[in-house]
Design a protein around this motif. Structure first.
Motif, PDB file in Angstrom:
ATOM      1  N   PHE A  77       6.168  -4.210  11.287  1.00 41.75           N
ATOM      2  CA  PHE A  77       7.059  -3.103  10.959  1.00 41.75           C
ATOM      3  C   PHE A  77       6.851  -2.590   9.543  1.00 41.75           C
ATOM      4  O   PHE A  77       7.160  -1.429   9.253  1.00 41.75           O
ATOM      5  N   ALA A  78       6.312  -3.432   8.669  1.00 38.92           N
ATOM      6  CA  ALA A  78       5.906  -2.920   7.360  1.00 38.92           C
ATOM      7  C   ALA A  78       4.787  -1.895   7.540  1.00 38.92           C
ATOM      8  O   ALA A  78       4.788  -0.828   6.905  1.00 38.92           O
ATOM      9  N   TRP A  79       3.829  -2.219   8.420  1.00 41.62           N
ATOM     10  CA  TRP A  79       2.753  -1.276   8.680  1.00 41.62           C
ATOM     11  C   TRP A  79       3.258  -0.041   9.423  1.00 41.62           C
ATOM     12  O   TRP A  79       2.828   1.083   9.131  1.00 41.62           O
ATOM     13  N   VAL A  80       4.176  -0.211  10.377  1.00 41.78           N
ATOM     14  CA  VAL A  80       4.726   0.937  11.104  1.00 41.78           C
ATOM     15  C   VAL A  80       5.351   1.930  10.121  1.00 41.78           C
ATOM     16  O   VAL A  80       5.122   3.150  10.211  1.00 41.78           O
ATOM     17  N   ALA A  81       6.131   1.412   9.173  1.00 34.40           N
ATOM     18  CA  ALA A  81       6.764   2.295   8.188  1.00 34.40           C
ATOM     19  C   ALA A  81       5.715   2.977   7.319  1.00 34.40           C
ATOM     20  O   ALA A  81       5.774   4.193   7.081  1.00 34.40           O
ATOM     21  N   CYS A  82       4.748   2.198   6.842  1.00 39.48           N
ATOM     22  CA  CYS A  82       3.701   2.761   5.983  1.00 39.48           C
ATOM     23  C   CYS A  82       2.875   3.782   6.756  1.00 39.48           C
ATOM     24  O   CYS A  82       2.549   4.861   6.228  1.00 39.48           O
ATOM     25  N   ALA A  83       2.527   3.470   7.998  1.00 39.24           N
ATOM     26  CA  ALA A  83       1.737   4.398   8.808  1.00 39.24           C
ATOM     27  C   ALA A  83       2.494   5.695   9.054  1.00 39.24           C
ATOM     28  O   ALA A  83       1.908   6.785   9.063  1.00 39.24           O
ATOM     29  N   ALA A  84       3.806   5.589   9.257  1.00 36.10           N
ATOM     30  CA  ALA A  84       4.606   6.803   9.477  1.00 36.10           C
ATOM     31  C   ALA A  84       4.524   7.721   8.262  1.00 36.10           C
ATOM     32  O   ALA A  84       4.345   8.944   8.399  1.00 36.10           O
ATOM     33  N   ALA A 178       2.528   7.002   0.494  1.00 36.05           N
ATOM     34  CA  ALA A 178       3.059   6.190   1.585  1.00 36.05           C
ATOM     35  C   ALA A 178       3.414   4.785   1.129  1.00 36.05           C
ATOM     36  O   ALA A 178       4.479   4.255   1.479  1.00 36.05           O
ATOM     37  N   VAL A 179       2.540   4.161   0.363  1.00 37.14           N
ATOM     38  CA  VAL A 179       2.794   2.789  -0.094  1.00 37.14           C
ATOM     39  C   VAL A 179       4.006   2.751  -1.020  1.00 37.14           C
ATOM     40  O   VAL A 179       4.882   1.877  -0.896  1.00 37.14           O
ATOM     41  N   ALA A 180       4.088   3.702  -1.947  1.00 40.42           N
ATOM     42  CA  ALA A 180       5.214   3.730  -2.879  1.00 40.42           C
ATOM     43  C   ALA A 180       6.533   3.981  -2.141  1.00 40.42           C
ATOM     44  O   ALA A 180       7.549   3.303  -2.397  1.00 40.42           O
ATOM     45  N   THR A 181       6.530   4.919  -1.202  1.00 43.79           N
ATOM     46  CA  THR A 181       7.748   5.237  -0.460  1.00 43.79           C
ATOM     47  C   THR A 181       8.172   4.073   0.418  1.00 43.79           C
ATOM     48  O   THR A 181       9.356   3.734   0.492  1.00 43.79           O
ATOM     49  N   THR A 182       7.199   3.454   1.094  1.00 40.26           N
ATOM     50  CA  THR A 182       7.521   2.320   1.956  1.00 40.26           C
ATOM     51  C   THR A 182       8.044   1.145   1.139  1.00 40.26           C
ATOM     52  O   THR A 182       9.023   0.484   1.527  1.00 40.26           O
ATOM     53  N   GLY A 183       7.406   0.874  -0.002  1.00 39.93           N
ATOM     54  CA  GLY A 183       7.873  -0.215  -0.849  1.00 39.93           C
ATOM     55  C   GLY A 183       9.293   0.003  -1.326  1.00 39.93           C
ATOM     56  O   GLY A 183      10.135  -0.906  -1.272  1.00 39.93           O
ATOM     57  N   TYR A 184       9.583   1.232  -1.770  1.00 38.58           N
ATOM     58  CA  TYR A 184      10.948   1.548  -2.183  1.00 38.58           C
ATOM     59  C   TYR A 184      11.908   1.422  -1.006  1.00 38.58           C
ATOM     60  O   TYR A 184      13.024   0.897  -1.146  1.00 38.58           O
ATOM     61  N   PHE A 186      11.753  -0.455   1.700  1.00 43.41           N
ATOM     62  CA  PHE A 186      12.055  -1.848   2.030  1.00 43.41           C
ATOM     63  C   PHE A 186      12.943  -2.480   0.958  1.00 43.41           C
ATOM     64  O   PHE A 186      13.873  -3.241   1.275  1.00 43.41           O
ATOM     65  N   HIS A 187      12.673  -2.185  -0.291  1.00 38.03           N
ATOM     66  CA  HIS A 187      13.504  -2.713  -1.378  1.00 38.03           C
ATOM     67  C   HIS A 187      14.954  -2.289  -1.199  1.00 38.03           C
ATOM     68  O   HIS A 187      15.880  -3.106  -1.347  1.00 38.03           O
TER      69      HIS A 187
END
Length: 435
Positions: A77-84, A178-184, A186-187
């Motif tokens: 799901f980390a990848w699903v969010a990043c891929a989105a 994508a990585v920055a948005t996904t990281g934020y 999840f945080h």
């Protein structure tokens, strides 16, 4: 169509969507930016593996014991969010990328004298739309004996270099975003919720009840991402608000009570003057709602299942009612507003707990003063905030619908993927005031 057939169709459609998404990501993030056959083969293998892994993780999260699949669910799901977000970023950049490619082609044509009507890929041996181990602008990605120099034709290194720089710039910008948005996300999603206080005036509220506090939490979504620690944190935060009453407005879990019951046990430590009340949400019906209702009773949590109770407080009183979620209709446990709200004393206000905001239309027909809901997660993350209004009258916050006040919380947890962007989780203290 049977449930099994529906599930098979959904699984097949999910696999096709995953394949298409990963194909596109491979083209933009691997093929377009490298001429290395080895890296392209690795990219294709990774895309194929993720195409199978993502649906497998989604199915596991739906049907397996959530306490045992965290090792799979978390990376999937980390990848699903990043891929989105990669897909969204690349989609936004697709038009300017194509315009830049055309601009390069026009400049190259002007410099070489090639007719615009001629197919340059045939005339010069270039092309960008075939999935072979070639560069983004030439058959080999480097000048050959047949390749004229920079100043003469379009497939020279001048054009190739700029197309490669363009492709890599697009890939880098999309990936960074994508990585920055996904990281934020999840945080924020896995972190502590905000605590909000909302003052709501009720016409028939006895003046002595002004200041009465109902602390509501919804959408805890116990499962592979949220466990006992999450529940304990929510309990501490609720108790810190000194509530007169606690309302848990649906979607407690994403798993069976047998598996996740111990993770809900801290709810027994909720402290308030008039106790803790629960209504079912749509996710609760995916995992034996009856078992959860029995488990919660052991934690001193009362379920309002199309019923109401009289809450007497400081010389005044309100009716607290609760209805089941509309998803319960599949289990012959749908909302019954007449049963919950009929034959009551109209001189006092009624507060209704109903998981989905859309239930306010029926609530208004039965004269409800205030409905407390969740379900929407405030949109969760973009573009969810744009999709919620298609099915719900309110995404988050306070509104009045057909004469009934409706407050919608963003929820204290999140379903998968558990990210929050622009819609922070919350616990809400509803402070009642007489009008």
């Amino acid at each position: 169509m049977s449930d099994t057939s529906q599930q098979a169709v959904i699984a097949g459609a999910s696999l096709l969507i995953a394949a298409a998404a990963h194909r596109y990501l491979y083209l933009r993030l691997v093929r377009d930016i490298t001429v290395s056959p080895r890296l392209r083969r690795a990219g294709r293998a990774t895309a194929a593996a993720l195409t199978v892994l993502v649906p497998s993780g989604v199915l596991a999260a739906e049907y397996a014991d959530p306490t045992r699949i965290g090792w799979l669910a978390r990376p999937v799901f980390a990848w699903v969010a990043c891929a989105a977000y990669l897909l969204m970023a690349l989609a936004v950049l697709e038009i300017p990328r194509r315009l830049a490619v055309r601009s390069l082609a026009r400049r190259a044509n002007a410099g070489s004298g090639t007719s615009p009507g001629v197919d340059r890929s045939k005339a010069t041996g270039t092309g960008t739309d075939t999935d072979t181990d070639t560069g983004p602008g030439t058959g080999t990605g480097r000048p050959t004996a047949e390749t004229p120099g920079r100043d003469s034709v379009a497939d020279g290194p001048w054009v190739v270099d700029r197309r490669l720089v363009l492709a890599r710039s697009v890939a880098l910008l999309a990936t960074t975003t994508a990585v920055a948005t996904t990281g934020y996300g999840f945080h924020r999603g896995l972190g502590p919720p905000d605590v909000k206080t909302v003052r709501i005036g009720l016409r028939r509220l006895h003046p002595s009840l002004t200041g009465m506090r109902i602390t509501m939490a919804c959408d805890l979504h116990l499962g592979p991402f949220f466990g006992r620690g999450h529940t304990s944190r929510i309990v501490r935060m609720i108790n810190d608000t000194s509530p007169d009453l606690v309302a848990i407005v649906g979607d407690l879990s994403d798993g069976e009570a047998e598996d996740l019951g111990p993770h809900a046990e801290p709810l027994a430590r909720l402290s308030s003057a008039h106790g803790t009340y629960f209504v079912t949400g749509n996710h609760d019906y995916r995992h034996d709602a009856d078992a959860w209702i029995g488990t919660l009773a052991g934690f001193r949590v009362t379920t309002l299942r199309n019923t109401r109770t009289l809450i007497k407080h400081r010389g005044g009183a309100i009716d607290l009612a609760g209805v089941t979620d509309v998803e319960g209709e599949r289990e012959h446990d749908g909302p019954d507003y007449h049963r919950a709200l009929a034959d009551r004393d109209r001189s006092r206000p009624v507060v209704l707990l109903a998981h989905q905001p859309v239930q306010v239309h029926q609530a208004a027909r039965h004269g409800v003063d205030l409905q407390l809901s969740g379900h929407t997660h405030g949109g969760g993350f973009f573009p969810g905030n744009l999709l919620v209004p298609l099915s719900q009258p309110v995404t988050a916050g306070l509104a009045t619908i057909d004469g009934t006040q409706l407050y919608v919380s963003r929820g204290a947890g999140a379903s998968v993927p558990p990210i929050r962007v622009g819609a922070p989780p919350d616990i809400t203290v509803v402070e009642l005031h007489a009008l």
